[in-house]
Design a protein around this motif. Sequence first.
Motif: not given
Lengths: 277, 314
Positions: B225-239
């Motif tokens: 879960f962490v591995d996937i979200c850590a990548e997806q958050i970049k698309i959002l430009g959020m932290n």
Amino acid sequence: MATEISIGNLTQPINESTDQLILYTLHLADNALILGQRNAEWTGHGPVLEQDIAISNIALDLIGQARMLYQYAATLINQATNQLINHSTNPAHTEDTLAFFRTGAEYKNCLLVELPRGDWGVTVLRQFFFSTYQYFLYHELKNSADETLAAIAEKSFKEVTYHMRWSAEWVIRLGDGTEESHDRMQKALDQLWAYTGELLTPGDFETEPDGKIVVDLRSIKVAWTNKIQEVLSTATLQIPENKWQQSGGKQGRHTEHLGYILSEMQYLQRTYPNAQW
Amino acid sequence: MNQEEIFQQKVDTEVRIEPKDWMPDKYRQTLIRQISQHAHSEIVGMLPEGNWISRAPTLQRKAILIAKVQDEAGHGLYLYSAAETLGISRDEMIAQLHSGKAKYSSIFNYPTTTWADMGAIGWLVDGAAIMNQVPLCRTSYGPYARGMVRICKEESFHQRQGFEILLVLSKGTDEQKAMCQDAINRWWWPSMMMFGPKDDESPNTQQSMKWKVKRFTNDELRQRFVDICAEQIKILGMNIPDSDLKWNAEKKHYDFGQINWEEFWNVVSGNGPCNKERLDARVKAHEEGAWVREAANAFAEKQKQRAHKNSVAA
Ligand SMILES: [Fe+2]
Ligand SMILES: [Fe+2]
């Protein structure tokens, strides 16, 4: 700002028939949206899981109908106002500007749909009155000379046929169920009956000299009344003797409830008026 | 071979266990507990999102949200039915939920305070649920596995819809961006807790793995879960609100910070921000629906008697 165009009071009609068509379409949309909003209050709180799903489904259908109708009204308004007003100062209307930026006085829904959801008995009985109205209405509107309205009616007819059947079954089941359910249904009927007349009493935008676009409510009143009487009698319920009927919704004169519905529903759009969602 | 050995052999060779098959009592009890807890989570999970239906910002968002919450009701239905094949009734399960005996996912004890929470829940909560549930499509108990196939399809749809809500907010006004980040801040850690205690503190994991009720450990799923979200958050430009989150090239995984297990156990044991509200809402709906259910039963009974009378008369 789109918000500054007052739809309910188009003071300078482009021509009367366009104005009437816009108001009529908004009226049909408002009915569907407000009842959809009310029914969705049950989502997550229904008396049994299967019925929670069923009432949410009806809410979804009604909101879907409202969207089609608002989209059409928006197109009509945009076309009409572009002829008169410089487009650059008046951004186009959308289904959302119509739903979220009109005031209560501009809403044209019947009072019946804005009443609180009450208990499950009030909800299913109100639905039955309304769906039976929509059933006969759309049945006629399918033949409207206005092709868009006819297509929307055609598309929605199957849905409302199911809504009418579902709600009629519940009215009968609860009316003829236990003593408690019978009493609750009779109470619901006593409360709601005075709000049914408005459904079938034409407002200004529902009277049309040549009767080609708008459904003549007089033509469906008998069918509606027969169906209601048949189901209520099977449900062992008594229509109240008091014949007084409330009205005003079609003229924008509402109960106190509508203001609360709108302030909740419109809150995000009005708080952040320039945002996209 | 005795029955237990035959059972274990079926499990080992990926033959599904069906309702009429012999199964160890503890296997049955474990499944009832897990499936009913899962069903309750779907139903209680309707509440935090249902909270925003009346205030959805556009008609399309409103329709999508109603449909989503309604899907969760459907998931609850499939799961209650799957649990019923193990010999417990829906009424019993609901009574256990209302008495506090049965649990539901603690994530739903957190409040939904802004519209952005509809996005964060879809992205993170449905996202974490998918991590947990995709392996369950191959779980050893047939009715549960089949129910999960259908559910997982809808959950991944919810996850995408949630992400899309956040994506729009992340590109919106400053206020919307702030709303978006705030929701991620509030939902991140509770979502991480959805995978349950660490492996060395999860006593049932071993047995569940042997029965193939479970196929990956809590920590394995959490890492994924962490591995996937850590990548997806970049698309959002959020932290993601974790200063220890960083890529570990050696392990080929993201490292992440400490979970607040005290908060986790507190919420599990009833001290979350909305535990009381959620349960009260469920009990209220059930109690206010009692007369409706009674009337429906009474009417069905009358109909049966009428049909019987007619057939006797005929
Ligand atoms: Fe679900
Ligand atoms: Fe979901």
